[in-house]
Enzyme design. Structure first.
Site, mmCIF file in Angstrom:
data_model
loop_
_atom_site.group_PDB
_atom_site.id
_atom_site.type_symbol
_atom_site.label_atom_id
_atom_site.label_comp_id
_atom_site.label_asym_id
_atom_site.label_seq_id
_atom_site.Cartn_x
_atom_site.Cartn_y
_atom_site.Cartn_z
ATOM 1 N N GLY A 221 0.556 33.213 45.989
ATOM 2 C CA GLY A 221 0.520 34.099 44.835
ATOM 3 C C GLY A 221 -0.280 33.750 43.855
ATOM 4 N N ASP A 241 3.461 21.953 44.798
ATOM 5 C CA ASP A 241 4.352 22.981 45.176
ATOM 6 C C ASP A 241 5.459 22.124 46.034
ATOM 7 O OD1 ASP A 241 5.896 25.370 46.132
ATOM 8 O OD2 ASP A 241 3.976 26.172 45.533
ATOM 9 N N ASN A 299 27.642 39.868 37.185
ATOM 10 C CA ASN A 299 27.736 39.165 38.238
ATOM 11 C C ASN A 299 26.859 38.155 38.561
ATOM 12 O OD1 ASN A 299 29.198 41.643 39.400
ATOM 13 N ND2 ASN A 299 27.358 42.717 39.515
ATOM 14 N N TYR A 353 16.016 34.899 33.761
ATOM 15 C CA TYR A 353 14.755 35.122 34.052
ATOM 16 C C TYR A 353 13.997 35.451 32.731
ATOM 17 C CZ TYR A 353 10.272 36.338 35.922
ATOM 18 O OH TYR A 353 8.560 36.242 36.318
ATOM 19 N N LYS A 357 11.615 32.850 30.496
ATOM 20 C CA LYS A 357 10.142 33.361 29.867
ATOM 21 C C LYS A 357 10.284 33.402 28.333
ATOM 22 C CE LYS A 357 8.704 33.253 34.187
ATOM 23 N NZ LYS A 357 7.802 32.254 34.716
HETATM 24 N N1 LIG Z 1 4.457 38.474 40.357
HETATM 25 C C1 LIG Z 1 4.698 39.030 39.065
HETATM 26 O O1 LIG Z 1 4.624 40.373 39.094
HETATM 27 C C2 LIG Z 1 4.918 38.157 38.203
HETATM 28 C C3 LIG Z 1 5.181 38.970 36.972
HETATM 29 C C4 LIG Z 1 5.690 38.101 35.682
HETATM 30 C C5 LIG Z 1 5.438 36.790 35.543
HETATM 31 N N2 LIG Z 1 5.289 36.035 37.018
HETATM 32 C C6 LIG Z 1 5.428 34.602 36.985
HETATM 33 O O2 LIG Z 1 3.985 33.977 37.707
HETATM 34 C C7 LIG Z 1 4.648 32.920 38.480
HETATM 35 C C8 LIG Z 1 4.048 33.012 39.650
HETATM 36 O O3 LIG Z 1 4.650 34.020 40.349
HETATM 37 P P1 LIG Z 1 4.253 34.570 41.914
HETATM 38 O O4 LIG Z 1 4.566 36.048 41.785
HETATM 39 O O5 LIG Z 1 2.905 34.148 42.499
HETATM 40 O O6 LIG Z 1 5.514 33.811 42.568
HETATM 41 P P2 LIG Z 1 5.661 33.378 43.916
HETATM 42 O O7 LIG Z 1 7.218 33.322 44.452
HETATM 43 O O8 LIG Z 1 4.766 34.119 44.901
HETATM 44 O O9 LIG Z 1 5.167 31.752 43.840
HETATM 45 C C9 LIG Z 1 5.799 30.892 43.300
HETATM 46 C C10 LIG Z 1 5.611 29.374 43.604
HETATM 47 O O10 LIG Z 1 6.490 28.615 43.118
HETATM 48 C C11 LIG Z 1 6.932 27.384 44.021
HETATM 49 N N3 LIG Z 1 7.990 26.911 43.127
HETATM 50 C C12 LIG Z 1 9.185 27.515 42.959
HETATM 51 N N4 LIG Z 1 10.114 26.388 42.678
HETATM 52 C C13 LIG Z 1 9.334 25.309 42.600
HETATM 53 C C14 LIG Z 1 9.686 24.156 42.210
HETATM 54 N N5 LIG Z 1 10.885 23.917 41.926
HETATM 55 N N6 LIG Z 1 9.126 23.346 42.452
HETATM 56 C C15 LIG Z 1 7.490 23.334 42.731
HETATM 57 N N7 LIG Z 1 7.172 24.539 43.127
HETATM 58 C C16 LIG Z 1 7.991 25.673 43.044
HETATM 59 C C17 LIG Z 1 7.026 28.485 44.944
HETATM 60 O O11 LIG Z 1 7.238 27.607 46.202
HETATM 61 C C18 LIG Z 1 5.947 29.170 45.057
HETATM 62 O O12 LIG Z 1 4.866 28.732 45.699
HETATM 63 C C19 LIG Z 1 5.972 32.433 38.190
HETATM 64 O O13 LIG Z 1 6.222 31.901 36.923
HETATM 65 C C20 LIG Z 1 6.544 34.277 37.614
HETATM 66 O O14 LIG Z 1 7.749 34.039 36.985
HETATM 67 C C21 LIG Z 1 5.075 36.787 38.244
#
Ligand SMILES: NC(=O)c1ccc[n+]([C@@H]2O[C@H](COP(=O)([O-])OP(=O)(O)OC[C@H]3O[C@@H](n4cnc5c(N)ncnc54)[C@H](O)[C@@H]3O)[C@@H](O)[C@H]2O)c1
Length: 447
Positions: A221, A241, A299, A353, A357
């Site tokens: 991601g 990760d 919930n 969440y 954030k």
């Molecule tokens: N995708 C979106 O639209 C979006 C929007 C706003 C914010 N974000 C933020 O961007 C960031 C990345 O999002 P994404 O969509 O790529 O998410 P994703 O779920 O595709 O990837 C998140 C990664 O974080 C890793 N991770 C989770 N818990 C962990 C831990 N305890 N230790 C180490 N690694 C850990 C996961 O294994 C995964 O590889 C996140 O913080 C998310 O909240 C994403």
């Protein structure tokens, strides 16, 4: 996940149908391609006050097609000049209400002459830095003007307002290399404050050369895109990760020639393990790892609440503090926290969440003044709807709403967030501190 509606809306039949039905017609945004050198490929129009002159001094490094409205050698005449790819207007000298009409006079003639994915920037002075209430009011007016005009742009056009502080003029090049280029394709309607910063980018082809960077949640991601982009810009990247993601993590690390660390950031000994993995210290720290466990509060289980707060907020706090206390985080380091527009606007089903954030945004604001003496900056990046596995799990109707409810009418790509993080990671981006940069296509949420 691909956005089939964009493909349809840009086909010849779809284009006509979408227009006839009055549906959103998002265009394919122009994005930065590997190997590209110039931030602006096309005509750049400069205008307004003295800061435009400062921009003119380095504008030849941005593009070879520079225009002004009145200059004899390179006059741009609406309807006759080339389509504009980029526009910079210095409004920092506007001090009275009656001077604000210069905004209309400058922008109105050019709006029908913008190229696809045009990038517009307005320069101003931060209202809070001005003693004269009327001047402060005029400068604040730029905020409403800019956000509104950003909503009126068509064909992938974007617009930002940069408030340039005293002594920050020499950081304009870095900011404009970002905000005038496709690197900021999915950012619009943002207001950023630049302050003086002692460090500069040495080599614009590798702005992060010699910098050691850690990206958490880098196996997939947005995190994977950040790791790739930091490596592209010359950083020595360490990917982190959870142990369960080690396969993907190691594959990406091998491709980037990077190191990997399989570690759960919530482990009791995570801070010490991290310090042990970073004997040469760290210049760029990107807290990207994040999870969602959505439920309405009625919930919400304690497990869901605790897990989200632990990963998204507590771990970045604990790890950053440990890296500071141990001296691992170098002077002039750049810290970037991945927040979300949920943390700004709130989102039904995401109390946990959004709290986490919003907490990150607060952390950047609170820590920035404390770390400034060491030249360290800390900022939040707040993505909107980004096409990743996280958003692919959202139910169809909500997913469509998330994509379309923005000025650009589409979701962003991980690369869009990664480019913003890479820019904030640059030596000169210490000019930005304690701020939140939204990468959301000017989403209507929390706007
Ligand atoms: N995708 C979106 O639209 C979006 C929007 C706003 C914010 N974000 C933020 O961007 C960031 C990345 O999002 P994404 O969509 O790529 O998410 P994703 O779920 O595709 O990837 C998140 C990664 O974080 C890793 N991770 C989770 N818990 C962990 C831990 N305890 N230790 C180490 N690694 C850990 C996961 O294994 C995964 O590889 C996140 O913080 C998310 O909240 C994403």
């Amino acid at each position: 996940m691909s956005d089939r509606y964009i493909d349809f809306a840009n086909s010849s039949l779809g284009h006509r149908l979408v227009a006839a039905l009055g549906l959103p017609s998002p265009v394919r945004l122009e994005r930065w391609q590997a190997g590209r050198l110039r931030p602006v490929e096309g005509a750049l129009l400069l205008g307004g006050g003295a800061l435009a002159g400062k921009v003119q001094a380095f504008a030849h490094k941005l593009t070879d097609a520079i225009y002004t409205y009145g200059d004899e050698t390179s006059t741009w005449i609406p309807g006759h000049g080339p389509k504009l790819k980029a526009v910079v207007f210095d409004a920092s000298e506007l001090q009275h209400t009656d001077q604000l009409k210069q905004l209309r006079e400058f922008f109105q003639p050019l709006l029908k002459n913008l190229d696809n994915s045009a990038h517009l920037v307005i320069l101003g002075r931060a209202p809070e830095s001005l003693d004269d209430p009327f001047a402060a009011s005029a400068q604040r007016a730029l905020d409403g003007f800019g956000r509104s005009l950003a909503k009126e742009l068509r064909n992938g056009g974007v617009l930002q307002l940069l408030y340039v502080g005293d002594g920050a003029e020499d950081q304009l090049e870095g900011a404009l290399r970002f905000f005038l280029s496709p690197k900021s394709a999915y950012i619009s309607g943002q207001v950023i404050r630049l302050q003086a910063c002692a460090t500069q980018v040495e080599d614009w082809t590798r702005p992060l050369a010699g910098r050691k960077a850690l990206v958490t949640g880098a196996a997939r991601g947005i995190g994977a895109a950040i790791a790739e982009t930091l490596a592209r810009d010359g950083a020595d990247v360490i990917l982190l990760d959870v142990p369960q993601a080690k396969g993907d993590l190691d594959a990406l690390a091998a491709r980037l020639g990077a190191r990997s660390v399989a570690l759960d950031i919530c482990a009791a000994d995570a801070a010490q393990q991290l310090i042990d993995h970073l004997p040469d210290g760290l210049d760029i720290l990107v807290h990207n790892a994040g999870i969602t466990r959505d439920k309405t509060l009625a919930n919400m289980t304690p497990e869901y609440w605790d897990a989200v707060l632990a990963v998204n907020l507590n771990a970045p706090q604990v790890l950053t503090q440990a890296l500071i206390d141990s001296g691992t985080l170098h002077d002039n380091a750049r810290v970037v926290l991945l927040a979300s527009i949920s943390g700004i606007a709130g989102n039904r089903g995401q109390t946990n969440y959004a709290a986490s954030k919003a907490g990150l945004i607060g952390l950047a604001q609170a820590w920035a003044p404390l770390l400034k003496d060491r030249g360290i900056s800390i900022n939040a990046v707040a993505p909107g709807f980004i096409e990743t596995q996280m958003t692919a799990h959202i139910p169809f109707a909500l997913r469509e709403a998330g994509r379309r409810m923005s000025s650009l009418g589409q979701g962003g790509l991980p690369q869009d967030v990664a480019e913003a993080v890479a820019w904030l990671g640059q030596p000169g981006s210490g000019a930005v501190n304690g701020q939140t940069l939204r990468v959301c296509g000017q989403s209507l949420l929390g706007a």
